[in-house]
Structures are given as C-alpha cells and as structure tokens.
Design an enzyme around this catalytic site. Structure first.
Site, PDB file in Angstrom:
ATOM      1  N   TYR A   1    -111.192 -93.209 -29.473  1.00 30.47           N
ATOM      2  CA  TYR A   1    -109.832 -92.671 -29.370  1.00 30.47           C
ATOM      3  C   TYR A   1    -109.715 -91.632 -28.266  1.00 30.47           C
ATOM      4  CZ  TYR A   1    -105.668 -90.011 -30.782  1.00 30.47           C
ATOM      5  OH  TYR A   1    -104.460 -89.350 -30.802  1.00 30.47           O
TER       6      TYR A   1
ATOM      7  N   ASP B   1    -121.554 -95.484 -26.051  1.00 31.14           N
ATOM      8  CA  ASP B   1    -121.559 -96.828 -25.459  1.00 31.14           C
ATOM      9  C   ASP B   1    -122.971 -97.398 -25.455  1.00 31.14           C
ATOM     10  OD1 ASP B   1    -118.912 -96.112 -24.884  1.00 31.14           O
ATOM     11  OD2 ASP B   1    -119.424 -95.475 -22.852  1.00 31.14           O
TER      12      ASP B   1
END
Length: 311
Positions: free
Chosen positions: A169, A261
């Site tokens: 987000y 990630d």
C-alpha cells in the site's frame, strides 16, 4: 516447469543521500521480485515472465537487456512508442531507511492495458500457472483499466490460474483510503496467496496487531496468508494453522529498499516447487537479509547467485 507472470511497472531509479551524488539504475516492486526469483530459480524449473510496457528509447531497451540477462522472459513486455518509463528517486538516511519521490503519471506501464497488443498478452496469461501482482500494479492504472485487469484476473481464476497478491500500500498513489479498500476487497476475493506487510495493513485497515490482520484476511477465504514483519520475520497461515517464522539478524542494514520484494521471490521459489510453507518463508527471509545488506532495489547478481544451489 512452472510458469509465473508478474505484472507491474519498472522505473528508472536514482538513489543517494539528499543532494549528494546519485546512482542510476532501475527498480519497481514487481520487477524486483521477478529479478530475484529468476536469479535464484534453476533453469527448466521455474519460468519467470514479466508483464509491463516500456518505451522505445535507449534506456528502456537497456533495461530490457538487463532483465533478459537475469533470466526473465520478456515476450510479454510491450513497447510504447509514445511514452517512456517512470522515474523515482530514493533518499537514504543514516540508518538505511528510505524516502521516495516519483514521476510516473505518463509512464508506459500506466497505459499497459490500453496497448494495442495487450489482448494477446491477456491470452498468454491463461497459459501461466500463477500470476503475481501488487497494490502498486493496480494503483498506477487509470480507474477503467484497473477494473479491466480485475475482471481479467477473475476470468483467469476460473481457468485454474493461481492469483498471488502483495498488498504493498502506497497512499500517494490512491485517491483516498476508501478507494483503496474497495479495490483491495475485490482483489482479495480472487487471491490464492496473500503476501502482505503488517505495517501496510495497519496503515490501511488500522489493524492493532498481526493476529487481527490474519483474522480479517482469513474471513475473506484466502487459503494461504503470509504477514511480513521485517526483522521479526513472518507469520504464515494455511489450513487453520499459523506459524511464526523468525529471521536471522543482519550485521548491518544498508538499505531496506525491496526487502519485501526479495522475500516474495524466495517464498515463490519454494512455493512453485511445492516446498512446505515454513521453508518458503525461510527462503524469503534469507534473500531479504542479503538484499538489505546492499544499496539499491536490485543488488549485484554476484550477491545472490549462490542461492540457486541452495533453493
């Protein structure tokens, strides 16, 4: 061989300390995950496909060549002769924490779904075992295109393609928090695996703790949930059981860019090989620990190449 497609945006990266010397490279959450996943996956075991749009400029084509050198399949990377990649700047403090500035409103990736050749890409997605995307992948799109992508994912879900989502987000990319919540509710209804970061979930949903995040996502029917908690490791939930997977302390944190990630890449490498979920999280923790010991979203290949023999 398992095939996974990662959808998103890669931008040019400038990184450094305030107004000091800047280094130029590239990065983007989904591309970071694709890069690390391709690097640590054995040939003919996992095929990593990246889905995006780039320009026809020299920098775009140079990025493409780097991706190919890392083992990413770029057949579904579309070329836009009217637009170029976006740009972001990372400013680091003395503790390795970062702040960002972005220039991406007219990037080629933002208009991916309007590309004349995207229908062929959509057909190719049906041939994948799994599709991965993030909250940023959705946020950068114009509203109509965002809904078009959600509708496509719904169709692919009925064709037994697994949907994997990292909520990632970023408030600045959304009109307001209600818009984000409405879109996330849609995507969570399609998701097989949720890879979320507690800090983001707390910011978006005001969750008091990771257990509340887990309960909320569990009620949406998601069968596998991973809650990333940085240095505290991760919580993984599956078939009614949750397990905390601790991480090993890093001697010196240099740059936390793309830690989540990288975790996703390690996790997906294990998941696509049918490893148990605790092992998947351990792999995620290991590669994230290496990445945060270096500067930049994408660190030198030499720092991670040994993992292909361990994972």
């Amino acid at each position: 061989m398992k095939k996974i497609a990662l959808i998103g945006e890669c931008m040019l990266e400038l990184s450094g300390e305030h107004f000091g010397a800047m280094q130029q490279f590239y990065g983007g959450d989904s591309l970071n995950t694709a890069t690390y996943l391709a690097r640590i996956s054995r040939p003919k075991c996992i095929e990593v496909n990246y889905i995006t749009a780039l320009g026809t400029d020299k920098l775009s084509q140079t990025m493409l060549s780097y991706w190919q050198a890392d083992g990413i399949q770029t057949t579904n990377v579309l070329c836009d002769n009217q637009r170029q990649p976006g740009l972001y700047l990372i400013s680091l403090d003395n503790q390795g924490e970062r702040s960002f500035l972005y220039w991406r409103n007219q990037s080629a990736a933002r208009y991916l779904l309007q590309h004349p050749q995207f229908n062929q890409v959509a057909q190719n997605l049906a041939k994948m075992d799994a599709i991965y995307l993030s909250g940023i992948s959705l946020a950068i799109l114009p509203k109509a295109d965002r809904q078009k992508l959600l509708d496509l994912l719904k169709t692919l879900k009925t064709q037994n393609v697994q949907i994997i989502f990292d909520s990632n987000y970023r408030p600045a990319l959304w009109e307001d928090i209600k818009e984000t919540q409405a879109i996330y509710q849609q995507i969570f209804g399609l998701v097989d695996i949720a890879l979320v970061t507690f800090d983001d979930e707390q910011m978006l949903w005001q969750d008091k703790n990771a257990e509340q995040t887990l309960l909320r996502l569990n009620q949406l029917g998601i069968h596998t949930i991973v809650i990333k908690q940085g240095a505290e490791g991760a919580i993984v939930w599956h078939v009614g059981k949750s397990t905390h997977v601790p991480t090993t302390a890093v001697a010196k944190v240099v740059d936390t860019t793309s830690a989540g990630d990288a975790f996703n890449a390690g996790f997906l490498n294990g998941y696509l090989q049918n490893k148990d979920l605790i092992t998947c999280c351990q792999q995620g923790n290991k590669i994230a620990g290496i990445v945060i010991s270096h500067k930049g979203a994408i660190i030198p290949k030499s720092a991670t190449e040994h993992l292909i023999h361990q994972f």
